[in-house]
Design a protein around this motif. Structure first.
Motif, PDB file in Angstrom:
ATOM      1  N   LEU A  17       0.842  -1.193   0.000  1.00 45.83           N
ATOM      2  CA  LEU A  17       0.000   0.000   0.000  1.00 45.83           C
ATOM      3  C   LEU A  17       0.876   1.243   0.000  1.00 45.83           C
ATOM      4  CD1 LEU A  17      -2.710  -0.905   2.670  1.00 45.83           C
ATOM      5  CD2 LEU A  17      -3.161  -0.451   0.259  1.00 45.83           C
ATOM      6  N   ARG A  63      -5.952   3.061  -1.470  1.00 41.30           N
ATOM      7  CA  ARG A  63      -6.374   1.672  -1.396  1.00 41.30           C
ATOM      8  C   ARG A  63      -5.736   0.866  -2.537  1.00 41.30           C
ATOM      9  NH1 ARG A  63     -10.752   4.863  -0.361  1.00 41.30           N
ATOM     10  NH2 ARG A  63     -11.423   4.767  -2.537  1.00 41.30           N
ATOM     11  N   TYR A  64      -5.832  -0.432  -2.447  1.00 44.35           N
ATOM     12  CA  TYR A  64      -5.270  -1.283  -3.501  1.00 44.35           C
ATOM     13  C   TYR A  64      -5.833  -0.887  -4.868  1.00 44.35           C
ATOM     14  CZ  TYR A  64      -3.701  -4.346   0.265  1.00 44.35           C
ATOM     15  OH  TYR A  64      -3.097  -4.859   1.392  1.00 44.35           O
ATOM     16  N   ASP A  73      -5.648  -5.680  -4.636  1.00 43.58           N
ATOM     17  CA  ASP A  73      -5.974  -6.498  -3.473  1.00 43.58           C
ATOM     18  C   ASP A  73      -5.765  -7.958  -3.854  1.00 43.58           C
ATOM     19  OD1 ASP A  73      -7.445  -8.101  -1.579  1.00 43.58           O
ATOM     20  OD2 ASP A  73      -8.437  -6.271  -0.914  1.00 43.58           O
ATOM     21  N   GLU A 184     -10.249  -0.063  -8.940  1.00 45.04           N
ATOM     22  CA  GLU A 184      -9.548  -0.594  -7.766  1.00 45.04           C
ATOM     23  C   GLU A 184     -10.194  -1.876  -7.248  1.00 45.04           C
ATOM     24  OE1 GLU A 184     -10.664   1.330  -3.723  1.00 45.04           O
ATOM     25  OE2 GLU A 184     -10.550   3.000  -5.142  1.00 45.04           O
TER      26      GLU A 184
END
Length: 295
Positions: A17, A63-64, A73, A184
């Motif tokens: 991250l 965020r991922y 993610d 994402e």
């Protein structure tokens, strides 16, 4: 200028991250301010809010699959639809019981911080909402359905036409409906079920009472211009349907805590949906006010 670093979560060690951490400036009580951005603008949009004397430690992150975080993610790899690989309830938590936590959120970030505060009661001391996402809406239904039984076109307000409503609903379906995924991989299909009401459930802060909550919305006129430029709807439809709907939602957010710990909803002068970009001074001032109450 922020310096971005990378870390891996213990639960997802194969992905990194991107984050930026600013230590406390000056002599202040220990606390952590975390900025939770939306889908539209990554953490770089927060550079207009630099650390200043009297502020505690501040953290921004992507965020991922967003912004500085190029890794996806890991759980999305096996997902049937990577655009909906994980949902807004995919949370992680550390022991923050001894550290006042203040969450500043924009857009979808508003839903994320509410879910966090619900899942981990007693950990969030303050919440600053900046034009939160309409979590309990499919966005299309903000406008009436001309195909619904009993719809009367003669009852439409002046300046509103059936064709314009059809066009606005089609735009919402195409762009903002929860069935649309994100780059994402953050899916919103179950968001209306997770947060069906803007005014509840009531949240609990570290002291057994509700957290300090400030709700800031977009300026109505600025948003009309911004949304029309996106192709979303004519100014008359935004004025009649969208802005009143969003204001009622924000009124609900202000009820997530006790009345004496609530402020708003306010309108951010000159600001569209991305309040922190358009009016950073107001955000800075409101954050300071929340910090004064918490600390």
């Amino acid at each position: 200028m922020s310096t971005y670093q990378f870390l891996s979560l213990a639960t997802k060690p194969c992905a990194q991250l991107g984050y930026s951490f600013h230590p406390a400036v000056g002599s202040v009580k220990p606390a952590l301010v975390v900025f939770v951005n939306g889908l539209g603008l990554p953490q770089t949009s927060l550079q207009a809010l630099p650390p200043a004397a009297g502020l505690p430690a501040m953290l921004t992150y992507d965020r991922y699959g967003q912004g500085q975080t190029t890794d996806r993610d890991p759980g999305d790899i096996s997902a049937e639809d990577p655009m909906h690989g994980h949902d807004t309830l995919t949370l992680g938590v550390s022991d923050l019981s001894r550290l006042p936590l203040i969450l500043v959120s924009n857009s979808i970030g508003g839903a994320l911080v509410r879910l966090y505060a619900q899942e981990y009661p007693g950990t969030v001391a303050g919440l600053l909402f900046l034009d939160s996402v309409l979590a309990n809406s499919d966005f299309v239904s903000i406008y009436p359905d001309p195909e619904a039984a009993g719809f009367d076109p003669t009852s439409l307000p002046e300046g509103v036409t059936v064709d314009a409503i059809h066009a606005a609903r089609a735009f919402m379906q195409r762009v903002f409906h929860p069935s649309n995924g994100s780059r994402e991989g953050l899916g919103r299909k179950n968001l209306m079920q997770l947060l069906p009401h803007s005014d509840g459930p009531k949240l609990q802060g570290p002291d057994g009472r509700g957290p300090w909550v400030t709700v800031v919305g977009h300026e109505l006129e600025a948003f009309k211009v911004e949304f029309e430029q996106m192709g979303g709807a004519s100014p008359s439809l935004i004025e009649v349907y969208m802005n009143p709907y969003w204001h009622r939602f924000n009124e609900g957010l202000a009820k997530l805590t006790e009345q004496d710990r609530s402020k708003g909803p306010l309108q951010a002068p000159g600001a569209g949906h991305f309040v922190h970009r358009d009016n950073p001074e107001l955000v800075f001032n409101e954050l300071h006010e929340v910090l004064d109450k918490v600390l």
